[in-house]
Design an enzyme around this catalytic site. Sequence first.
Site, mmCIF file in Angstrom:
data_model
loop_
_atom_site.group_PDB
_atom_site.id
_atom_site.type_symbol
_atom_site.label_atom_id
_atom_site.label_comp_id
_atom_site.label_asym_id
_atom_site.label_seq_id
_atom_site.Cartn_x
_atom_site.Cartn_y
_atom_site.Cartn_z
ATOM 1 N N ARG A 72 0.847 -1.210 0.000
ATOM 2 C CA ARG A 72 0.000 0.000 0.000
ATOM 3 C C ARG A 72 0.875 1.251 0.000
ATOM 4 N NH1 ARG A 72 -4.525 0.273 -1.756
ATOM 5 N NH2 ARG A 72 -5.265 -1.438 -0.455
ATOM 6 N N ARG A 94 1.899 -6.396 -9.813
ATOM 7 C CA ARG A 94 2.239 -5.801 -8.513
ATOM 8 C C ARG A 94 2.408 -6.838 -7.405
ATOM 9 N NH1 ARG A 94 -3.010 -2.763 -5.840
ATOM 10 N NH2 ARG A 94 -4.472 -4.492 -6.062
ATOM 11 N N HIS A 163 0.441 3.505 -10.613
ATOM 12 C CA HIS A 163 -0.586 3.954 -9.648
ATOM 13 C C HIS A 163 0.076 4.769 -8.523
ATOM 14 C CE1 HIS A 163 -3.818 3.498 -6.676
ATOM 15 N NE2 HIS A 163 -4.506 2.672 -7.432
ATOM 16 N N ASP A 206 -12.685 8.998 -6.856
ATOM 17 C CA ASP A 206 -12.185 7.871 -7.641
ATOM 18 C C ASP A 206 -12.607 8.112 -9.087
ATOM 19 O OD1 ASP A 206 -11.198 5.502 -8.554
ATOM 20 O OD2 ASP A 206 -12.251 4.220 -7.116
ATOM 21 N N GLU A 265 -2.531 8.795 -11.336
ATOM 22 C CA GLU A 265 -2.025 7.574 -11.960
ATOM 23 C C GLU A 265 -1.936 7.695 -13.483
ATOM 24 O OE1 GLU A 265 -4.750 4.564 -10.486
ATOM 25 O OE2 GLU A 265 -5.035 5.747 -8.679
#
Length: 296
Positions: A72, A94, A163, A206, A265
């Site tokens: 994270r 990832r 990201h 978002d 991102e």
Amino acid sequence: MLINDLNFEESLSPSISRHSINNLSILKIQSSLCEAAISLHGGHLLQFKPAGEKDIIWLSDKAIYSPEKAIRGGIPVCWPWFGTIGSPSHGFARISPWQLMNWQENEEAIVIKLGLSASEQTKAIWPHEFSATLTFRLSASLKTTLAVTNTGATPWRWSGALHSYFQIAEATETSITGAGKDYIDSLQSGNKCESTGDLLINQSIDRVYTAPDDSIVIHDKGNQRRLSIRNTGSNAAVIWNPWDEISKGMADMNDDGYKTMVCVESTNFADNLESGTLLSPEETHQLTTEISILPQ
Ligand code: TA6
């Protein structure tokens, strides 16, 4: 802070050393130009701080360092898809072990290259041949390039993102310019929306901005600095802050972690796996993001 919790393994050059945390390899860069940390798990940049500056990249104090988990914070590499259009969420890059391919340093920059290619594990999730390289060019700025090549005999489609999580002093005192007007709102069932004025970070956000400018700027009033983000090879810029309720539900983030981060991102967005960017055999696509502090 993570950088102090690492076990030293070996020196690779005057500025680059390899460390470990929970058996995961982390490259630590300490030079007169900058400080940084890169995890081979996920090909994940964790920290970046130009000399004499505060951290630019946000990393969760509660980040989990485990082969099964995405870390994270930092710059997660979302590939070969973005979001939850496939499983695992944001693709397998990832959570895959990347290989250190080579490194170079001179007075101008430190360049580190990592690689990932198709394996039994990746083909069990996504049945395609590929080779991916990640290049980190570290100096007073940070340029990250994800280059993906179709090494198979048939075309395939992909989406993805670099990201990046940015460190800011206080979300409510932060605004973003250059994201453009048109966006898809993931918090409103993917509705197409148009924004007016600056984008303020004062609620859960978002959004997939579909026509961003060449340069997106984070105006971080609390730190009295402006961060410039220049992306190429992308069709969108995703901007994300989970805000309070979602942060509370995340095991790897402090309840108030959202106050000091915002994601901007470099994204190749697709609604589903079938509508991603087409890559023919032997073709390569590069997705980049270049991050720097603008002069006041
Ligand atoms: O890029 C924004 C986003 O796709 C959000 O929808 C949010 O869920 C975030 O990424 C984090 O995803 P993760 O799988 O890392 O929890």
